[in-house]
Design a protein around this motif. Structure first.
Motif, PDB file in Angstrom:
ATOM      1  N   ASN A  41     -22.122 -93.538   1.549  1.00 40.76           N
ATOM      2  CA  ASN A  41     -22.141 -93.817   0.114  1.00 40.76           C
ATOM      3  C   ASN A  41     -22.808 -92.675  -0.647  1.00 40.76           C
ATOM      4  O   ASN A  41     -23.558 -91.887  -0.058  1.00 40.76           O
ATOM      5  CB  ASN A  41     -22.879 -95.129  -0.162  1.00 40.76           C
ATOM      6  N   PRO A  42     -22.568 -92.582  -1.963  1.00 41.93           N
ATOM      7  CA  PRO A  42     -23.199 -91.515  -2.758  1.00 41.93           C
ATOM      8  C   PRO A  42     -24.722 -91.581  -2.707  1.00 41.93           C
ATOM      9  O   PRO A  42     -25.311 -92.650  -2.563  1.00 41.93           O
ATOM     10  CB  PRO A  42     -22.681 -91.809  -4.176  1.00 41.93           C
ATOM     11  N   GLN A  67     -11.689 -81.729  -3.413  1.00 41.37           N
ATOM     12  CA  GLN A  67     -11.866 -83.122  -3.819  1.00 41.37           C
ATOM     13  C   GLN A  67     -12.725 -83.828  -2.788  1.00 41.37           C
ATOM     14  O   GLN A  67     -12.451 -83.761  -1.587  1.00 41.37           O
ATOM     15  CB  GLN A  67     -10.510 -83.821  -3.913  1.00 41.37           C
ATOM     16  N   VAL A  68     -13.786 -84.515  -3.230  1.00 43.73           N
ATOM     17  CA  VAL A  68     -14.684 -85.226  -2.324  1.00 43.73           C
ATOM     18  C   VAL A  68     -14.516 -86.730  -2.512  1.00 43.73           C
ATOM     19  O   VAL A  68     -14.540 -87.238  -3.627  1.00 43.73           O
ATOM     20  CB  VAL A  68     -16.153 -84.837  -2.578  1.00 43.73           C
ATOM     21  N   ASP A  69     -14.331 -87.430  -1.401  1.00 45.71           N
ATOM     22  CA  ASP A  69     -14.240 -88.889  -1.423  1.00 45.71           C
ATOM     23  C   ASP A  69     -15.300 -89.470  -0.493  1.00 45.71           C
ATOM     24  O   ASP A  69     -15.619 -88.879   0.541  1.00 45.71           O
ATOM     25  CB  ASP A  69     -12.857 -89.353  -0.959  1.00 45.71           C
ATOM     26  N   ASN A  70     -15.837 -90.640  -0.850  1.00 52.37           N
ATOM     27  CA  ASN A  70     -16.857 -91.318  -0.045  1.00 52.37           C
ATOM     28  C   ASN A  70     -16.287 -92.551   0.636  1.00 52.37           C
ATOM     29  O   ASN A  70     -15.534 -93.318   0.024  1.00 52.37           O
ATOM     30  CB  ASN A  70     -18.041 -91.746  -0.918  1.00 52.37           C
ATOM     31  N   ILE A  78     -16.922 -95.610  10.196  1.00 50.47           N
ATOM     32  CA  ILE A  78     -15.800 -96.152   9.412  1.00 50.47           C
ATOM     33  C   ILE A  78     -15.026 -94.996   8.778  1.00 50.47           C
ATOM     34  O   ILE A  78     -13.795 -94.933   8.841  1.00 50.47           O
ATOM     35  CB  ILE A  78     -16.301 -97.136   8.333  1.00 50.47           C
ATOM     36  N   GLY A  79     -15.760 -94.064   8.189  1.00 47.05           N
ATOM     37  CA  GLY A  79     -15.112 -92.883   7.616  1.00 47.05           C
ATOM     38  C   GLY A  79     -14.457 -92.025   8.685  1.00 47.05           C
ATOM     39  O   GLY A  79     -13.363 -91.477   8.476  1.00 47.05           O
ATOM     40  N   VAL A  96     -17.452 -84.464   6.659  1.00 49.89           N
ATOM     41  CA  VAL A  96     -18.880 -84.181   6.818  1.00 49.89           C
ATOM     42  C   VAL A  96     -19.442 -85.144   7.873  1.00 49.89           C
ATOM     43  O   VAL A  96     -19.036 -86.307   7.952  1.00 49.89           O
ATOM     44  CB  VAL A  96     -19.632 -84.354   5.484  1.00 49.89           C
ATOM     45  N   GLY A  97     -20.339 -84.669   8.704  1.00 48.20           N
ATOM     46  CA  GLY A  97     -20.953 -85.534   9.710  1.00 48.20           C
ATOM     47  C   GLY A  97     -22.208 -84.891  10.261  1.00 48.20           C
ATOM     48  O   GLY A  97     -22.717 -83.924   9.701  1.00 48.20           O
TER      49      GLY A  97
END
Length: 326
Positions: A41-42, A67-70, A78-79, A96-97
């Protein structure tokens, strides 16, 4: 003058080749666009890393549009699952991880793991800070450990996802102070913003996260830092380490970026070249300084080897601490 110019050029070439290895031949032109998935989450460290990399990629003109999505939850798994299932073969996708995800995969026995994505680069390292509300009677690790040993369940620890770096640190503190790991009262949060609100509201006894996530509230004297998880005090931050206070624990939270499964070698080269250009930019270097992140940049086979070792090490730690679900 000619000799000086020649040496400067040689030094530049050597630096580039060292950083990229065989990938140094990547294209010089900017990629048109990248879709970056932040599996949290943000407001947390992964989100800050993703947004920072987005800025560096664009301002360095390595990529025209990012473009960045959460998609948060379950220590990033989950992501990760969404990324593995939807981005296969997509040379314009990044994820990202980091160490939190490695721990979450091991703890939750996730059906998806990091062997299913393409490692691009380790970016940063960051140590945790332990904080309590300014009104808390806990003034130091001595106070916290005393309460923890007397009544483990009375100390609620608020941090990132279960199995992540924060959770492992708490388990290591328990082990180092003689408290049964099974009695830990750990409350996971999907994002840094949620964790901070819980700490500020007095819903947890102590919180853990990267220093930057709490910096504003620490400076405003709303949160009291009682320890950092580094081996030595962090530059410019007057907070004692756990080791200084008799708790023999040290752990760093690293963050990285990965590409999609099944991409071609050429697509991997293009993405690696773009990330390399971004992390060498002034924009990224300024972000490192501002956020208190250590530069842990590592690419190519060296990062793949590091990742494999981290997965094995983290699985061993989690198993030894009794955190793996039966």
């Amino acid at each position: 003058m000619k000799s000086g110019k020649y040496l400067s050029l040689t030094r530049w070439v050597a630096t580039s080749v060292t950083a990229l290895g065989l990938l140094a031949a990547g294209p010089a032109l900017a990629l048109d666009s990248i879709k970056m998935l932040v599996p949290a989450n943000p407001g947390g460290g992964w989100d800050q890393t993703g947004r920072g990399l987005q800025q560096a990629l664009q301002q360095s003109e390595a990529v025209k549009k990012v473009q960045v999505d959460n998609k948060g939850g379950a220590a990033g798994t989950i992501g990760l699952a969404q990324f593995v299932n939807s981005a296969k073969g997509d040379g314009s996708a990044l994820l990202v991880g980091g160490s939190v995800m490695v721990g979450g995969i091991a703890l939750n026995k996730s059906p998806v793991n990091l062997s299913q994505v393409t490692p691009i680069a380790r970016l940063t390292g960051e140590y945790d800070v332990l904080v309590v509300p300014a009104s808390s009677p806990i003034k130091s690790m001595k106070d916290l450990v005393a309460q923890f040993k007397a009544n483990p369940g009375s100390v609620s620890w608020g941090g990132g996802s279960a199995g992540g770096t924060d959770h492992i640190i708490v388990a290591m503190i328990a082990q180092a102070t003689g408290v049964d790991v099974a009695k830990i009262n750990y409350i996971p949060f999907a994002g840094g913003g949620e964790a901070q609100a819980a700490i500020m509201g007095g819903h947890v006894t102590v919180g853990l996260s990267g220093y930057n996530e709490f910096a504003g509230q620490i400076e405003a004297k709303k949160l009291r830092p009682i320890a950092v998880t580094s081996g030595q005090r962090l530059p410019g931050i007057d907070v004692p380490t756990l080791k200084e206070q008799g708790v023999d624990v040290e752990l760093s939270n690293w963050r990285a970026v990965f590409a999609a499964p099944g991409i071609t070698e050429q697509q991997k080269k293009e993405l690696t070249a773009a990330v390399d250009k971004a992390v060498r930019s002034k924009t990224w270097q300024d972000l490192l300084a501002k956020n208190g992140w250590s530069d842990a940049y590592l690419v190519g086979d060296a990062f793949k080897t590091y990742l494999d070792n981290e997965v094995a090490k983290t699985e061993k730690i989690i198993t030894n601490l009794g955190l793996v679900k039966k």
